[in-house]
Motif scaffolding. Sequence first.
Motif, PDB file in Angstrom:
ATOM      1  N   THR A   1       0.733  -1.222   0.089  1.00  0.00           N
ATOM      2  CA  THR A   1       0.002  -0.043   0.078  1.00  0.00           C
ATOM      3  C   THR A   1       0.729   1.158  -0.052  1.00  0.00           C
ATOM      4  O   THR A   1       2.257   1.170   0.333  1.00  0.00           O
ATOM      5  CB  THR A   1      -0.940  -0.052   1.089  1.00  0.00           C
ATOM      6  OG1 THR A   1      -0.078  -0.134   2.259  1.00  0.00           O
ATOM      7  CG2 THR A   1      -2.072  -1.187   1.271  1.00  0.00           C
TER       8      THR A   1
ATOM      9  N   HIS B   1       0.116  -4.954   2.510  1.00  0.00           N
ATOM     10  CA  HIS B   1       0.524  -5.614   1.481  1.00  0.00           C
ATOM     11  C   HIS B   1      -0.367  -6.537   0.793  1.00  0.00           C
ATOM     12  O   HIS B   1      -1.233  -7.208   1.774  1.00  0.00           O
ATOM     13  CB  HIS B   1       2.054  -5.842   1.358  1.00  0.00           C
ATOM     14  CG  HIS B   1       2.243  -7.149   2.305  1.00  0.00           C
ATOM     15  ND1 HIS B   1       2.291  -7.267   3.654  1.00  0.00           N
ATOM     16  CD2 HIS B   1       2.275  -8.603   1.982  1.00  0.00           C
ATOM     17  CE1 HIS B   1       2.390  -8.316   4.125  1.00  0.00           C
ATOM     18  NE2 HIS B   1       2.385  -9.119   3.292  1.00  0.00           N
TER      19      HIS B   1
ATOM     20  N   LYS C   1      -3.537  -3.425 -10.110  1.00  0.00           N
ATOM     21  CA  LYS C   1      -3.054  -2.320  -9.261  1.00  0.00           C
ATOM     22  C   LYS C   1      -3.947  -1.268  -9.548  1.00  0.00           C
ATOM     23  O   LYS C   1      -4.649  -0.621  -8.587  1.00  0.00           O
ATOM     24  CB  LYS C   1      -1.631  -2.146  -9.078  1.00  0.00           C
ATOM     25  CG  LYS C   1      -0.664  -3.148  -8.311  1.00  0.00           C
ATOM     26  CD  LYS C   1       0.495  -2.928  -8.776  1.00  0.00           C
ATOM     27  CE  LYS C   1       1.145  -1.536  -7.774  1.00  0.00           C
ATOM     28  NZ  LYS C   1       2.261  -1.243  -7.954  1.00  0.00           N
TER      29      LYS C   1
ATOM     30  N   SER D   1      -6.940  -0.036  -6.958  1.00  0.00           N
ATOM     31  CA  SER D   1      -7.036   1.164  -6.267  1.00  0.00           C
ATOM     32  C   SER D   1      -8.199   2.373  -6.520  1.00  0.00           C
ATOM     33  O   SER D   1      -8.688   2.874  -5.767  1.00  0.00           O
ATOM     34  CB  SER D   1      -5.348   1.869  -6.476  1.00  0.00           C
ATOM     35  OG  SER D   1      -5.443   2.285  -7.790  1.00  0.00           O
TER      36      SER D   1
ATOM     37  N   TRP E   1      -1.727   2.254  -4.049  1.00  0.00           N
ATOM     38  CA  TRP E   1      -0.560   1.257  -3.997  1.00  0.00           C
ATOM     39  C   TRP E   1       0.946   1.872  -4.272  1.00  0.00           C
ATOM     40  O   TRP E   1       0.740   3.050  -5.074  1.00  0.00           O
ATOM     41  CB  TRP E   1      -0.655   0.163  -4.998  1.00  0.00           C
ATOM     42  CG  TRP E   1      -1.940  -0.649  -5.033  1.00  0.00           C
ATOM     43  CD1 TRP E   1      -3.214  -0.647  -5.924  1.00  0.00           C
ATOM     44  CD2 TRP E   1      -2.524  -1.616  -4.079  1.00  0.00           C
ATOM     45  NE1 TRP E   1      -3.911  -1.418  -5.603  1.00  0.00           N
ATOM     46  CE2 TRP E   1      -3.705  -1.655  -4.183  1.00  0.00           C
ATOM     47  CE3 TRP E   1      -1.884  -1.868  -2.560  1.00  0.00           C
ATOM     48  CZ2 TRP E   1      -4.439  -3.003  -3.528  1.00  0.00           C
ATOM     49  CZ3 TRP E   1      -2.756  -2.689  -1.842  1.00  0.00           C
ATOM     50  CH2 TRP E   1      -3.905  -3.162  -2.242  1.00  0.00           C
TER      51      TRP E   1
END
Length: 153
Positions: free
Chosen positions: A16, A55, A76, A80, A95
């Motif tokens: 993160t 994570h 990702k 997000s 991230w």
Amino acid sequence: MRRTKSEIYLHFVWRTWRSEPLLTPEIERAVHRCIEQQACEMGCDILAVGGMPDHVHLVVKMPSKIAPAEIAKRVKGVSSTFARAQLMHGEPFGWQERYAVFSITPRHIQRVIDYVNNQKQHHANGSLLSVLEEADEETPNSNLNNSAAREGV
């Protein structure tokens, strides 16, 4: 007609933003499902998703027609955006740019799947496998220096 056969197993790890504990119990499952869905849409077979508040681990069998970097970027990015818009209602979520990806031999795939599926237990009792927890690489100079030191150079 014959087809191309590929068995490409990968283990992704990413953190993160600033390694903040953003994956709270309230949103963790939804974020993991979003990651799974996006990877599936890219043609991956999902073998495991797990992690901790700071994570994520993703284990996939991937198609040969897409690059690992593209999987990481899209998974990702979509997850997000989903977390910010749908779960955090505009609150900060993201991230780190970096990630790690490791190839896995078919012989070791079950061990990695089990490790990812039992993340919370491994973190709680300190039975971590450091090589499977690395979410990025050291800078090239420090790698060079560490390698030289190990080899007595």
